[in-house]
Design a protein around this motif. Structure first.
Motif, PDB file in Angstrom:
ATOM      1  N   SER A  14       0.835  -1.191   0.000  1.00  0.00           N
ATOM      2  CA  SER A  14       0.000   0.000   0.000  1.00  0.00           C
ATOM      3  C   SER A  14       0.880   1.255   0.000  1.00  0.00           C
ATOM      4  N   SER A  15       0.475   2.258  -0.763  1.00  0.00           N
ATOM      5  CA  SER A  15       1.196   3.536  -0.901  1.00  0.00           C
ATOM      6  C   SER A  15       2.513   3.419  -1.681  1.00  0.00           C
ATOM      7  N   VAL A  38      -6.454   3.922  -7.495  1.00  0.00           N
ATOM      8  CA  VAL A  38      -7.016   5.279  -7.523  1.00  0.00           C
ATOM      9  C   VAL A  38      -7.004   5.811  -8.972  1.00  0.00           C
ATOM     10  N   ALA A  40      -9.342   6.291 -11.159  1.00  0.00           N
ATOM     11  CA  ALA A  40     -10.351   7.297 -11.496  1.00  0.00           C
ATOM     12  C   ALA A  40      -9.940   8.680 -11.008  1.00  0.00           C
ATOM     13  N   GLN A  41      -9.332   8.737  -9.820  1.00  0.00           N
ATOM     14  CA  GLN A  41      -9.021  10.045  -9.236  1.00  0.00           C
ATOM     15  C   GLN A  41      -7.633  10.565  -9.638  1.00  0.00           C
ATOM     16  N   TYR A  42      -6.676   9.636  -9.833  1.00  0.00           N
ATOM     17  CA  TYR A  42      -5.293  10.075 -10.031  1.00  0.00           C
ATOM     18  C   TYR A  42      -4.616   9.460 -11.259  1.00  0.00           C
ATOM     19  N   ASP A  44      -4.569  10.165 -14.473  1.00  0.00           N
ATOM     20  CA  ASP A  44      -3.888  11.138 -15.340  1.00  0.00           C
ATOM     21  C   ASP A  44      -2.642  11.698 -14.654  1.00  0.00           C
ATOM     22  N   ALA A  45      -2.768  11.963 -13.360  1.00  0.00           N
ATOM     23  CA  ALA A  45      -1.640  12.535 -12.612  1.00  0.00           C
ATOM     24  C   ALA A  45      -0.471  11.550 -12.567  1.00  0.00           C
ATOM     25  N   GLY A  70      -1.585   3.524  -4.724  1.00  0.00           N
ATOM     26  CA  GLY A  70      -1.840   4.805  -4.057  1.00  0.00           C
ATOM     27  C   GLY A  70      -0.570   5.557  -3.688  1.00  0.00           C
ATOM     28  N   ALA A  71       0.491   5.397  -4.468  1.00  0.00           N
ATOM     29  CA  ALA A  71       1.753   6.089  -4.181  1.00  0.00           C
ATOM     30  C   ALA A  71       1.613   7.599  -4.388  1.00  0.00           C
ATOM     31  N   LEU A  72       2.331   8.353  -3.558  1.00  0.00           N
ATOM     32  CA  LEU A  72       2.391   9.803  -3.749  1.00  0.00           C
ATOM     33  C   LEU A  72       3.373  10.111  -4.888  1.00  0.00           C
ATOM     34  N   ASP A  73       3.311  11.354  -5.411  1.00  0.00           N
ATOM     35  CA  ASP A  73       4.156  11.730  -6.553  1.00  0.00           C
ATOM     36  C   ASP A  73       5.641  11.483  -6.283  1.00  0.00           C
TER      37      ASP A  73
ATOM     38  N   GLY B 419      -4.908   5.712   2.028  1.00  0.00           N
ATOM     39  CA  GLY B 419      -4.047   5.474   0.889  1.00  0.00           C
ATOM     40  C   GLY B 419      -3.661   6.840   0.345  1.00  0.00           C
ATOM     41  N   ARG B 420      -3.936   7.099  -0.921  1.00  0.00           N
ATOM     42  CA  ARG B 420      -3.622   8.412  -1.481  1.00  0.00           C
ATOM     43  C   ARG B 420      -4.817   9.359  -1.386  1.00  0.00           C
ATOM     44  N   PRO B 484      -7.702  15.192  -6.103  1.00  0.00           N
ATOM     45  CA  PRO B 484      -8.256  14.093  -6.905  1.00  0.00           C
ATOM     46  C   PRO B 484      -9.206  14.592  -7.980  1.00  0.00           C
ATOM     47  N   GLN B 485      -9.216  13.902  -9.133  1.00  0.00           N
ATOM     48  CA  GLN B 485     -10.188  14.257 -10.174  1.00  0.00           C
ATOM     49  C   GLN B 485     -11.562  13.780  -9.746  1.00  0.00           C
TER      50      GLN B 485
END
Lengths: 97, 513
Positions: A14-15, A38, A40-42, A44-45, A70-73, B419-420, B484-485
């Motif tokens: 995780s992460s 994630v 759907a939410q991230y 593209d990022a 769910g890793a950060l940038d 998580g994120r 988040p989108q």
């Protein structure tokens, strides 16, 4: 900058994010196959950070497979950089400069 | 149309009727008589014991379009829902409505019954696993009605949820229909969520694998309401019903949140003799009980009662004299079962007594403090516990909205990032519990007090708690994780989220990916 061989960095914890990079013929460009909890939410990022990191290391052609948990940038950048180093991009002088 | 907290909801729903929009937690008053079920009788000498479910289905008889109800004390170890619906499918029944107080992954066969048209409607307070995913993707033409535990009792008692046949998963039953949950291989403790079903259904069937000698005592569900008793080989898997012991989390972040939450409770001034308390069994919630327990011991405080889903942790507090009573609608572990069977101060109550807003006063109204979780919370303190951040249904209110509405102090504990994913949004994906009933959010990076509670904010500030505005916490999370989108969902409504008073607080849209 081209890659010598396929290489991997990261885990499925995780992460974290597990990044695999592989050489492709010159001119093929960057192809990213992404799996993420994630998406759907991230999604593209994450693609953007992976691409930016490749570009920063001067890699124009690579096949990337990333399994994200769910890793950060900052984690994504570090894992991509490590995979590139293992794939030979660092030896060729792209790393960190 | 748009309800009082700005959520877009349909005005009319097929199979449900006219939608009454949520107008505020205490704004909608009841205007109906209680429902009266059919009067029943039993001649002396008539037997209730049936040889199998098929015989019962034929005797009732169960017909197409009927509503069958179930309670969820067996959680993910339940065998009764699948057994009953397999019987319905075998007999060729169609168009049934399942009214189950909760649905778990073990109920996956329900998805096949949707496809086959055996079951075409679902009414529940919580669902997770394959059924929830199928519903999210649009497996049912009629939207699922998601209620609260108190709201389900209300809907049954006030006539919005008419039950034709209630099936009681009975850890122990005698041949004349007395049922309790304290003995037998599937002992689960309290049967509280089944009380309204047994009281208001036209027909009641006890399904057991542990037939006891008549008269079985104590009586949780009485013979006066039970029409048939069916003995089957196995009604559930004990491993999925109760855990051996419920442990406190070892996660340092959750322990920090719990420690802070306990300090919030103390600073509120409510932690004194007579203190009443509800907390969940998961994550940081139970850990709050751990820290509150230490404060009660240190301060020589005796609480009046602990409420809700009961764990061994609360049982230990009862036995140490930290609480005078436990009021139990559902037990989570073997300690809760043992205590309910042995301790007269551990009291079993029904869902209506627990949380129905439309009676002359339910127990949540007497709560000082409740500790609750959240999948998402927004800057207006509205909480989502229905859908994941990707829009998939993965839960439901259960008693969340009920306890939040009743308690003097409602504390939501949550990691700032899951998580994120930041937990604080501008607008939660699915509103479940309205912000006006939530007082404090405790995260690992600070405590936010609902602006409605200026009195509380002063007390927490005086106690030196790390207060922040909820918007500030949101920005902090987004600085770490990125913004988040928004999740894209379809237009079709797959579930209606009913508030405890029967108004609609939100609608869940179809997941289209």
């Amino acid at each position: 900058m081209s890659l010598d061989k396929p290489a991997q960095a990261g885990t499925l914890e995780s992460s974290d994010i597990m990044v695999t990079v592989a050489p492709v013929p010159p001119g093929s460009g960057i192809a990213i196959e992404l799996e993420s909890n994630v998406l759907a939410q991230y999604g593209d990022a994450i693609r953007r950070v992976i691409t930016e990191t490749l570009v920063a290391y001067g890699v124009a052609d690579a096949a990337v497979r990333a399994v994200d948990r769910g890793a950060l940038d900052c984690t994504i950048r570090a894992r991509v950089a490590a995979a590139l180093a293992r794939a030979g991009a660092a030896r060729q002088g792209g790393c960190g400069r | 149309m748009i309800n009082a907290i700005g959520r877009e909801i349909p005005a009319h729903v097929e199979g449900y009727g006219k939608v009454t929009p949520f107008a505020g937690a205490f704004a909608t008053e009841p205007d109906m008589p209680r429902r009266a079920p059919a009067v029943k009788w039993a001649r002396p000498g008539a037997a209730k014991l049936a040889t199998g479910l098929e015989e019962v289905f034929r005797a009732i008889p169960v017909r197409d379009g009927m509503t069958l109800s179930f309670h969820h004390h067996f959680r993910n170890g339940d065998g009764v829902v699948n057994l009953v619906l397999a019987t319905a499918a075998k007999l060729g029944l169609k168009d049934l409505k399942v009214a189950a107080s909760s649905i778990f992954p073990v109920h996956a066969p329900l998805v096949e019954h949707f496809k086959a048209g055996v079951v075409t409607a679902l009414d529940t307070n919580y669902m997770s696993g394959p059924v929830a995913e199928a519903v999210s993707r649009g497996a049912l033409a009629k939207p699922v009605i998601l209620r609260t535990h108190g709201g389900r009792a209300r809907a049954i008692e006030c006539g919005q949820l008419k039950i034709d046949v209630a099936f009681i998963a009975a850890p122990s039953a005698d041949e004349y229909g007395n049922v309790n949950g304290i003995a037998g291989p599937t002992a689960c403790g309290s049967l509280g969520y089944a009380y309204p079903d047994a009281e208001y259904a036209d027909k009641v069937v006890a399904v057991t694998d542990n037939l006891a000698a008549y008269p079985l005592t104590p009586v949780s569900i009485p013979q006066t309401r039970v029409d048939y008793v069916v003995k089957v080989d196995k009604i559930g898997d004990p491993k999925g019903i109760v855990s051996g012991t419920t442990r406190i989390t070892k996660d340092p972040v959750q322990l920090k949140i719990a420690d802070t939450a306990a300090k919030v409770v103390q600073a509120s001034g409510l932690l004194k003799n007579g203190f009443s308390f509800q907390t969940g069994a998961g994550g940081a919630s139970l850990a709050v009980a751990h820290f509150v327990r230490q404060m009660m011991v240190a301060g020589g405080i005796t609480g009046s009662f602990a409420l809700g889903g009961i764990t061994g942790y609360l049982v230990a507090m009862l036995e140490e004299g930290l609480f005078e009573k436990i009021i139990d609608v559902q037990g989570f572990d073997l300690e809760a079962v043992r205590s309910l069977a042995a301790n007269p101060n551990h009291v079993e109550v029904g869902a209506g007594f627990y949380a129905n807003p439309f009676n002359s006063g339910c127990v949540v109204n007497m709560l000082d403090c409740v500790i609750l979780g959240a999948t998402e919370i927004d800057t207006a303190f509205n909480v989502n516990v229905v859908t994941g951040s990707d829009g998939m249904i993965m839960g439901g209110s259960g008693g969340h909205s009920d306890a939040a509405a009743g308690a003097k102090l409602t504390v939501v504990v949550a990691n700032l990032l899951r998580g994120r994913l930041p937990i604080i949004m501008d607008k939660v994906l699915t509103a479940t519990t309205p912000g006006e009933t939530v007082d404090v959010l405790v995260t690992e990076r600070g405590v936010a007090v609902n602006p409605r509670r200026g009195d509380l904010k002063e007390k927490l500030a005086a106690a030196g708690l790390p207060l922040k505005e909820i918007g500030e916490l949101k920005r902090l999370a987004e600085a770490i994780a990125g913004v988040p989108q928004p999740v894209k969902l379809g237009d079709r409504t797959v579930a209606l989220v009913e508030y405890r008073d029967g108004t609609v607080i939100d609608a869940v849209r179809q997941v289209v990916r």
